[in-house]
Scaffold this active site. Structure first.
Site, PDB file in Angstrom:
ATOM      1  N   ASP A  88      -1.181  -0.764   6.453  1.00  0.00           N
ATOM      2  CA  ASP A  88      -1.056   0.169   7.587  1.00  0.00           C
ATOM      3  C   ASP A  88      -2.592  -0.018   8.117  1.00  0.00           C
ATOM      4  OD1 ASP A  88      -1.930   3.446   7.162  1.00  0.00           O
ATOM      5  OD2 ASP A  88      -1.983   1.784   5.568  1.00  0.00           O
ATOM      6  N   ASP A  93       0.806  -1.165  -0.004  1.00  0.00           N
ATOM      7  CA  ASP A  93      -0.011  -0.021  -0.038  1.00  0.00           C
ATOM      8  C   ASP A  93       0.994   1.135   0.130  1.00  0.00           C
ATOM      9  OD1 ASP A  93      -2.411   1.469   0.230  1.00  0.00           O
ATOM     10  OD2 ASP A  93      -2.227   1.620   2.466  1.00  0.00           O
ATOM     11  N   MET A  94       0.375   2.363  -0.372  1.00  0.00           N
ATOM     12  CA  MET A  94       1.415   3.653  -0.218  1.00  0.00           C
ATOM     13  C   MET A  94       1.025   4.486   0.912  1.00  0.00           C
ATOM     14  SD  MET A  94       1.802   6.599  -3.424  1.00  0.00           S
ATOM     15  CE  MET A  94       0.064   7.512  -2.665  1.00  0.00           C
ATOM     16  N   ASP A  95      -0.298   4.873   1.040  1.00  0.00           N
ATOM     17  CA  ASP A  95      -0.137   5.892   2.196  1.00  0.00           C
ATOM     18  C   ASP A  95      -0.029   5.143   3.446  1.00  0.00           C
ATOM     19  OD1 ASP A  95      -0.721   8.119   0.731  1.00  0.00           O
ATOM     20  OD2 ASP A  95      -2.825   7.611   0.324  1.00  0.00           O
TER      21      ASP A  95
END
Length: 236
Positions: free
Chosen positions: A174, A15-17
Site C-alpha cells: 500500500d 505487507d501487513m499495515d
C-alpha cells in the site's frame, strides 16, 4: 502455482499495515498525537504519504531538526505504538475479501508469506486477533532483518524462507516505499489502494481497493503477461 516451463511455484508476499488491514488513519493519528506531545508541528498524514512502510523509529528520525539518539527514537516509537493500539483496538478487521482471497490462492497452489516492518507483538496484535496466521507459510518481521523498507531485506528474507525465487514472487503493498522495496528485491507488485491512488505508484501490475477485485486466476494471467521486474528508483 507452477507452470510447465519451470515447475516452480509462484509466491504471494503481503505487507501487513494498509494491506491486510486498513489502519493508516489510526497510524497517522498516533503519530500526530505523539508530535503534539513533543511540540512538533509536522503533518503526520503528509509524512506517511512519503515514508509509510519505513520502521517508525526511522520515520521519527526525519522530523527532528537535530539528531536524536537511537534509544530515544525507539522510546518515541514505542509510545506511538501504544497510542496506535489504543486507537485501533476496536477497529481491527481485515480488508474486504482478504480471507476468501487467501483461501483461494492457497487452493490454487500459491505459496504465501507476510513481510512487514512490524515487530512480533504488533504482528500478533493483528494476525492472531483476526485469525489470519494460519494462511501464511512464512512470517517475517522487523526483528528478522537488519534493514527495513525501502531496502529489499524484508522481501528477500521472506522469499528465501518460502523457497521461491524472487522473480516468481509478487508483493502486495500500500506504500510507495514498499513498492520500491519489492523492485529492489527483484519482485513485481500489486498496489493496494487503502490510502493512495493508482497514480501514486510507479509500476504496479494492477491496483486494487480491496481483495474482492482480484482472483488467483487473474493474478496468474498478470504474472505471465508481465514477466519483467520494474527497475526501482535509484535512491532508497
Amino acid at each position: 502455482m507452477s507452470d510447465s516451463a519451470t515447475d516452480q511455484p509462484y509466491a504471494l508476499i503481503f505487507d501487513m499495515d494498509g494491506v491486510l488491514i486498513d489502519n493508516t488513519p489510526e497510524q497517522a493519528r498516533a503519530f500526530q498525537l505523539l508530535f503534539r506531545d513533543l511540540g512538533l508541528t509536522t503533518n503526520a498524514r503528509r509524512l506517511l504519504r512519503r515514508l509509510n512502510g519505513m520502521p517508525a523509529s526511522e520515520i521519527l528520525a526525519t522530523v527532528f531538526t537535530n539528531p536524536v539518539p537511537k534509544k530515544q527514537l525507539e522510546e518515541y516509537a514505542a509510545q506511538r505504538e501504544l497510542l496506535y493500539r489504543v486507537l485501533y483496538w476496536n477497529k481491527r478487521r481485515e480488508v474486504a475479501g482478504l480471507t476468501a482471497f487467501l483461501q483461494a490462492a492457497r487452493a490454487a497452489g500459491f505459496r504465501i508469506g507476510l513481510g512487514t516492518g512490524s515487530g512480533e507483538d504488533t504482528i500478533g496484535y493483528i494476525l492472531d486477533h483476526l485469525g489470519l496466521r494460519r494462511y501464511f507459510d512464512v512470517v517475517v518481521g522487523k526483528d528478522d532483518v537488519k534493514r527495513g523498507k525501502p531496502h529489499p531485506d524484508t522481501y528477500t528474507a521472506t522469499a528465501r524462507q518460502l523457497g521461491v525465487q524472487p522473480e516468481r514472487c509478487l508483493v502486495f503493498e500500500d506504500a510507495v516505499l514498499g513498492e520500491q522495496a519489492a523492485y529492489r528485491a527483484g519482485m513485481r507488485c500489486v498496489a493496494v489502494g487503502t490510502s493512495l491512488s493508482a497514480t501514486d505508484f510507479q509500476a504496479s501490475l494492477t491496483y486494487i481497493r480491496d481483495f474482492t477485485e482480484l482472483t488467483p486466476k487473474h493474478l496468474l494471467e498478470l504474472l505471465e503477461q508481465h514477466s519483467a521486474v520494474p527497475k526501482p528508483h535509484k535512491k532508497p
